[in-house]
Design a protein around this motif. Structure first.
Motif, PDB file in Angstrom:
ATOM      1  N   PRO A   1      -7.771   5.736  -3.758  1.00  0.00           N
ATOM      2  CA  PRO A   1      -7.420   5.929  -2.340  1.00  0.00           C
ATOM      3  C   PRO A   1      -7.740   7.329  -1.813  1.00  0.00           C
ATOM      4  CG  PRO A   1      -5.450   5.771  -3.690  1.00  0.00           C
ATOM      5  CD  PRO A   1      -6.590   5.441  -4.572  1.00  0.00           C
ATOM      6  N   VAL A   2      -7.706   8.347  -2.687  1.00  0.00           N
ATOM      7  CA  VAL A   2      -8.001   9.714  -2.222  1.00  0.00           C
ATOM      8  C   VAL A   2      -9.472   9.824  -1.796  1.00  0.00           C
ATOM      9  CG1 VAL A   2      -8.078  12.162  -2.857  1.00  0.00           C
ATOM     10  CG2 VAL A   2      -6.177  10.748  -3.615  1.00  0.00           C
ATOM     11  N   ALA A   3     -10.356   9.262  -2.630  1.00  0.00           N
ATOM     12  CA  ALA A   3     -11.788   9.283  -2.277  1.00  0.00           C
ATOM     13  C   ALA A   3     -12.033   8.470  -1.009  1.00  0.00           C
ATOM     14  CB  ALA A   3     -12.618   8.735  -3.435  1.00  0.00           C
TER      15      ALA A   3
ATOM     16  N   GLY B   1     -11.173  10.316   1.984  1.00  0.00           N
ATOM     17  CA  GLY B   1     -12.259  11.237   2.311  1.00  0.00           C
ATOM     18  C   GLY B   1     -13.338  10.571   3.148  1.00  0.00           C
TER      19      GLY B   1
ATOM     20  N   MET C   1       0.924  10.127  -2.150  1.00  0.00           N
ATOM     21  CA  MET C   1      -0.291  10.624  -1.493  1.00  0.00           C
ATOM     22  C   MET C   1      -0.057  10.773   0.018  1.00  0.00           C
ATOM     23  SD  MET C   1      -4.039   8.797  -1.233  1.00  0.00           S
ATOM     24  CE  MET C   1      -3.560   7.617   0.038  1.00  0.00           C
ATOM     25  N   VAL C   2       0.541   9.746   0.614  1.00  0.00           N
ATOM     26  CA  VAL C   2       0.773   9.774   2.061  1.00  0.00           C
ATOM     27  C   VAL C   2       1.794  10.867   2.408  1.00  0.00           C
ATOM     28  CG1 VAL C   2       1.584   8.418   4.039  1.00  0.00           C
ATOM     29  CG2 VAL C   2       0.181   7.342   2.283  1.00  0.00           C
TER      30      VAL C   2
ATOM     31  N   TYR D   1      -5.191   9.387   5.231  1.00  0.00           N
ATOM     32  CA  TYR D   1      -4.556   8.978   3.971  1.00  0.00           C
ATOM     33  C   TYR D   1      -3.683   7.743   4.179  1.00  0.00           C
ATOM     34  CZ  TYR D   1      -6.352  13.240   1.939  1.00  0.00           C
ATOM     35  OH  TYR D   1      -7.195  14.202   1.466  1.00  0.00           O
ATOM     36  N   LEU D   2      -3.056   7.646   5.354  1.00  0.00           N
ATOM     37  CA  LEU D   2      -2.248   6.465   5.661  1.00  0.00           C
ATOM     38  C   LEU D   2      -3.139   5.222   5.707  1.00  0.00           C
ATOM     39  CD1 LEU D   2       0.674   5.581   6.414  1.00  0.00           C
ATOM     40  CD2 LEU D   2      -0.011   5.757   8.793  1.00  0.00           C
TER      41      LEU D   2
ATOM     42  N   ALA E   1      -6.028   4.911   4.255  1.00  0.00           N
ATOM     43  CA  ALA E   1      -6.547   4.679   2.900  1.00  0.00           C
ATOM     44  C   ALA E   1      -5.500   4.025   2.000  1.00  0.00           C
ATOM     45  CB  ALA E   1      -7.011   5.995   2.287  1.00  0.00           C
ATOM     46  N   ALA E   2      -4.224   4.237   2.298  1.00  0.00           N
ATOM     47  CA  ALA E   2      -3.151   3.652   1.483  1.00  0.00           C
ATOM     48  C   ALA E   2      -2.972   2.170   1.789  1.00  0.00           C
ATOM     49  CB  ALA E   2      -1.846   4.405   1.728  1.00  0.00           C
TER      50      ALA E   2
ATOM     51  N   GLY F   1       0.817  -1.223   0.000  1.00  0.00           N
ATOM     52  CA  GLY F   1       0.000   0.000   0.000  1.00  0.00           C
ATOM     53  C   GLY F   1       0.841   1.259   0.000  1.00  0.00           C
TER      54      GLY F   1
ATOM     55  N   ASP G   1     -17.302   6.256  -4.229  1.00  0.00           N
ATOM     56  CA  ASP G   1     -18.052   7.191  -5.073  1.00  0.00           C
ATOM     57  C   ASP G   1     -19.482   6.722  -5.345  1.00  0.00           C
ATOM     58  OD1 ASP G   1     -15.905   8.931  -5.362  1.00  0.00           O
ATOM     59  OD2 ASP G   1     -15.035   7.661  -6.921  1.00  0.00           O
TER      60      ASP G   1
ATOM     61  N   ASN H   1       1.204   4.090  -2.930  1.00  0.00           N
ATOM     62  CA  ASN H   1       0.569   5.393  -2.610  1.00  0.00           C
ATOM     63  C   ASN H   1       1.494   6.303  -1.805  1.00  0.00           C
ATOM     64  OD1 ASN H   1      -2.202   4.775  -3.621  1.00  0.00           O
ATOM     65  ND2 ASN H   1      -2.087   3.193  -2.062  1.00  0.00           N
TER      66      ASN H   1
ATOM     67  N   ALA I   1     -12.016  10.152   6.576  1.00  0.00           N
ATOM     68  CA  ALA I   1     -12.005  11.450   7.259  1.00  0.00           C
ATOM     69  C   ALA I   1     -13.383  11.846   7.762  1.00  0.00           C
ATOM     70  CB  ALA I   1     -11.457  12.526   6.323  1.00  0.00           C
ATOM     71  N   ASN I   2     -14.426  11.399   7.024  1.00  0.00           N
ATOM     72  CA  ASN I   2     -15.794  11.731   7.436  1.00  0.00           C
ATOM     73  C   ASN I   2     -16.159  11.149   8.804  1.00  0.00           C
ATOM     74  OD1 ASN I   2     -16.451  13.313   5.262  1.00  0.00           O
ATOM     75  ND2 ASN I   2     -17.299  11.633   4.064  1.00  0.00           N
TER      76      ASN I   2
ATOM     77  N   PHE J   1       1.126  14.087   4.888  1.00  0.00           N
ATOM     78  CA  PHE J   1       1.885  14.355   6.107  1.00  0.00           C
ATOM     79  C   PHE J   1       2.728  15.626   6.012  1.00  0.00           C
ATOM     80  CE2 PHE J   1       0.623  10.123   7.254  1.00  0.00           C
ATOM     81  CZ  PHE J   1       0.529  10.195   8.637  1.00  0.00           C
TER      82      PHE J   1
ATOM     83  N   PHE K   1     -15.085  15.660   2.429  1.00  0.00           N
ATOM     84  CA  PHE K   1     -13.895  14.985   1.915  1.00  0.00           C
ATOM     85  C   PHE K   1     -14.278  14.014   0.806  1.00  0.00           C
ATOM     86  CE2 PHE K   1     -12.516  16.342   6.093  1.00  0.00           C
ATOM     87  CZ  PHE K   1     -11.224  16.762   5.854  1.00  0.00           C
ATOM     88  N   GLY K   2     -13.493  13.997  -0.240  1.00  0.00           N
ATOM     89  CA  GLY K   2     -13.756  13.078  -1.339  1.00  0.00           C
ATOM     90  C   GLY K   2     -14.647  13.694  -2.406  1.00  0.00           C
TER      91      GLY K   2
END
Lengths: 178, 149
Positions: free
Chosen positions: B31-33, B36, A35-36, B50-51, B53-54, A28, B109, A32, B39-40, A40, A137-138
């Motif tokens: 992973p970005v969505a 999110g 992104m991470v 994000y960690l 989600a990764a 992962g 989504d 990614n 985060a909600n 951070f 978010f998203g």
């Protein structure tokens, strides 16, 4: 002091479970890591695509302009900007806006951006800070609207990533039919 | 293992494999969505979403594949059991705090929305499948007879 005695089989199961987690983390993070790393280091993570953005046009004659991104902000930073006279921009559709929106927000739905932009440009000064939001978010609509406003010459454009849900859940004032 | 137990074991294993492979694959593609959606829940600090989600989609995917292949069943079930327990605690916290969001369990989504309560019931069902898979695997390969996985 008595020690917890685990059978060799159970120890092996636990060890293999830990290895599974480590393997998933390795895969992962390697896929990614950017992104991470961005998250951070406080950089913008969401990179929404804008269908007709200049960055996606490839021409050898015209240099490709770097795409400007609005800066994501948290709820606390939003308060400070509102105190300075920033305008909230609701990027959700007009129906959702009519039902309920952040107090003082102006509607500018992504789907009606082209139709409404002329009026918006006439009403809102280019040096006024703008804060776009959508469904939290998203949700990429606020970023897309923010990018377009930057392209139109607005100098301070932010995105409140927590959007409508975070504002509502924080007990902040709302306006609308509901 | 008698025939009925064998059917229940393989049925549970394959259902779990399908659910977690689908969940992991669909979340791993965006992973970005998914970050999110995490985060909600308003539980973790911004960057930690994000960690999670990764990593999380690949953990689900890996465990799902092992269940599908009938390999390393008990470690995979143990990981999924702990994950499911964490999901259920997070969903319960949403209900207690009165936050009504989509659970983000599968497609970030998706138009269709799964409320925290619906997701909690679904996770309870998955827990039953995980426990039955563990117990039946345990009966098949008791500790004193060696793991044999």
């Amino acid at each position: 002091m008595s020690e917890l005695q685990l059978s060799p089989t159970l120890r092996r199961i636990l060890l293999e479970a830990v290895i599974l987690c480590a393997l998933a983390a390795a895969v992962g993070l390697s896929l990614n890591y950017q992104m991470v790393l961005n998250a951070f280091s406080g950089k913008t993570v969401a990179r929404p695509k804008l269908a007709d953005s200049p960055a996606e046009e490839s021409s050898s004659e015209t240099p490709v302009q770097p795409l400007l991104y609005p800066e994501p902000i948290e709820l606390e930073e939003l308060d400070a900007l509102l105190a300075e006279g920033a305008l909230l921009i609701d990027a959700r559709n007009a129906i959702d806006y009519a039902k309920s929106h952040l107090q003082g927000a102006r509607s500018l739905p992504l789907g009606e951006l082209d139709a409404q932009l002329e009026d918006f440009l006439a009403e809102v000064a280019k040096d006024r800070p703008l804060i776009a939001y959508c469904n939290g978010f998203g949700c990429p609509d606020s970023f897309d609207v923010g990018i377009r406003l930057l392209q139109e010459g607005y100098q301070q454009v932010f995105v409140f990533e927590g959007g409508y849900p975070q504002w509502r859940d924080a007990g902040r004032p709302l306006e609308g039919e509901q | 293992m008698n025939r009925l137990a064998s059917i229940i074991y393989h049925g549970s294993r394959l259902i779990l494999a399908g659910v977690f492979i689908y969940a992991g694959a669909i979340k791993g593609t965006d992973p970005v969505a998914f970050a999110g959606q995490v985060a909600n829940y308003q539980i973790l600090p911004y960057a930690w979403n994000y960690l999670v989600a990764a990593i999380l989609p690949y953990l689900e995917l890996l465990c799902g594949i092992l269940l599908l292949l009938n390999k390393r069943i008990r470690p995979a079930v143990l990981v999924l059991f702990v994950l499911n327990l964490i999901f259920m605690l997070a969903l319960s916290s949403l209900i207690v705090r009165g936050i009504d969001i989509d659970c983000g369990c599968f497609n970030p989504d998706a138009e269709a929305r799964t409320t925290p309560l619906m997701a909690l019931w679904r996770d309870a069902g998955l827990m039953l499948l995980l426990i039955s898979t563990w117990m039946l695997r345990y009966r098949q390969h008791p500790p004193e007879a060696g793991d044999g996985q």
